[in-house]
Scaffold this motif. Sequence first.
Motif, PDB file in Angstrom:
ATOM      1  N   ASN A  75      -3.119   4.132   0.236  1.00 35.04           N
ATOM      2  CA  ASN A  75      -3.451   4.384   1.634  1.00 35.04           C
ATOM      3  C   ASN A  75      -4.396   5.586   1.741  1.00 35.04           C
ATOM      4  N   PRO A  76      -5.390   5.529   2.645  1.00 30.59           N
ATOM      5  CA  PRO A  76      -6.229   6.721   2.884  1.00 30.59           C
ATOM      6  C   PRO A  76      -5.367   7.881   3.378  1.00 30.59           C
TER       7      PRO A  76
ATOM      8  N   THR B 170      -8.842  10.943  10.635  1.00 35.33           N
ATOM      9  CA  THR B 170      -8.722   9.604  10.026  1.00 35.33           C
ATOM     10  C   THR B 170      -7.445   9.546   9.201  1.00 35.33           C
ATOM     11  N   GLY B 171      -6.966   8.318   8.972  1.00 34.52           N
ATOM     12  CA  GLY B 171      -5.757   8.129   8.167  1.00 34.52           C
ATOM     13  C   GLY B 171      -5.249   6.701   8.293  1.00 34.52           C
ATOM     14  N   THR B 172      -4.121   6.444   7.670  1.00 37.01           N
ATOM     15  CA  THR B 172      -3.526   5.107   7.671  1.00 37.01           C
ATOM     16  C   THR B 172      -2.504   5.012   8.790  1.00 37.01           C
ATOM     17  N   GLY B 173      -2.543   3.913   9.486  1.00 43.40           N
ATOM     18  CA  GLY B 173      -1.568   3.699  10.540  1.00 43.40           C
ATOM     19  C   GLY B 173      -1.971   4.392  11.827  1.00 43.40           C
ATOM     20  N   THR B 174      -1.044   4.471  12.749  1.00 43.49           N
ATOM     21  CA  THR B 174      -1.279   5.108  14.041  1.00 43.49           C
ATOM     22  C   THR B 174      -1.073   6.615  13.884  1.00 43.49           C
TER      23      THR B 174
ATOM     24  N   GLU C 196      -2.119  -0.841  -3.515  1.00 44.66           N
ATOM     25  CA  GLU C 196      -3.299  -0.111  -3.064  1.00 44.66           C
ATOM     26  C   GLU C 196      -2.886   1.251  -2.522  1.00 44.66           C
TER      27      GLU C 196
ATOM     28  N   THR D  11      -4.375  11.281   5.399  1.00 47.37           N
ATOM     29  CA  THR D  11      -4.666  11.749   6.751  1.00 47.37           C
ATOM     30  C   THR D  11      -5.569  12.966   6.659  1.00 47.37           C
TER      31      THR D  11
ATOM     32  N   SER E 189       0.856  -1.184   0.000  1.00 46.27           N
ATOM     33  CA  SER E 189       0.000   0.000   0.000  1.00 46.27           C
ATOM     34  C   SER E 189       0.887   1.228   0.000  1.00 46.27           C
TER      35      SER E 189
ATOM     36  N   THR F 280      -2.526   2.621  -8.164  1.00 46.55           N
ATOM     37  CA  THR F 280      -3.143   1.432  -7.603  1.00 46.55           C
ATOM     38  C   THR F 280      -3.564   0.513  -8.736  1.00 46.55           C
TER      39      THR F 280
ATOM     40  N   CYS G 207       1.108   5.712  -0.282  1.00 50.67           N
ATOM     41  CA  CYS G 207       0.414   6.983  -0.149  1.00 50.67           C
ATOM     42  C   CYS G 207       0.393   7.693  -1.499  1.00 50.67           C
TER      43      CYS G 207
END
Length: 327
Positions: free
Chosen positions: A284-285, A311-315, A282, A287, A217, A260, A219
């Motif tokens: 990533n959404p 919201t976003g990908t990861g922590t 893919e 942030t 994935s 993607t 960005c």
Amino acid sequence: FPVGTDAGYTPVNLNFTSADGGSLTVNSADGDLSAINTSLFNSTRTVNRNWQLVVNSGLSNVAYDAAITWLTGDRDVNFDEATTDAGLYSSSTWAYPSNLGSRTATGLQIMGLNSFGTIQVAKKCNTAIDEQPLGGAICQGDSLRLEVAASGDGILAYQWKKNGTSIPGATTNVFYASGIGSYTLDVTGECGTITSNTADVTLKAATVVTAQPSGDSICAGDSHLLTVTATGEGTLTYQWSENGEAIDGATFDNYNARDTGAYSVFVTGVCGSVTSDIVLVELNPATQIAQQPVNKTITYGDTTQFAIAATGTGTLTYKWQVSSNNA
């Protein structure tokens, strides 16, 4: 000069020189000796005559020259002076040729006879391989043409063998070898059997992907390096595809995917082509702040609490900032 079996032929003239005196007589005997098959003569196409040279009294045992002359009226249909030679029988063995000096259109010269045994004049036995089979490497499922050119007396028969075992039905001078192994051809004529050189057939390396590409994935704005490892015969070529469509210029063992999609690579070698696994790249959404903090008014010295929804990908990690307004 006959090369047949008629017992009535007595066609040979032997003339000896270098005699010290006396005379030499020639006795004609019908029939082949029992050891005829140990010679290189064709036992089925000889004069079937053996001449015993007998030294009479007064003739010294020195070197003698024999002239064997063809008698034109005695030649049969099988006679061929170009392949007719003389052999000397001694100690149960045929020596071939026996001190042959020269061959002419009308006879043979046998030089330097110093012992007397049985002489046979015959058509030379010949089964020969003129062109040997050539081995090589093949791809799985292919075959290699093996071919032999042979010559000899009579109708030649052929039998191909693989690793020493006869191959059923492989009875011509050409064979298409589809399996790895060591191949030979037995050629049989009137003069016996001769075996060709060994032609080894080996297998070329198939085209195989040994390390598949892996998806990931990414960005927006980033890329993912797709790599593949493959082996095979010859120089391998590569063609990457995205969603089943070939990508222009993507012809190496790696590709930087920026979009993607579903990616694979088509690898081609001498022994065929193979397609890698399909892997996904893919996005990533991004942030994003789904809910902004709201402004608040407080009395000097008091505290308040601000909150956001993101919201976003990861922590996600957060860092609040404050700015003062002294206006």
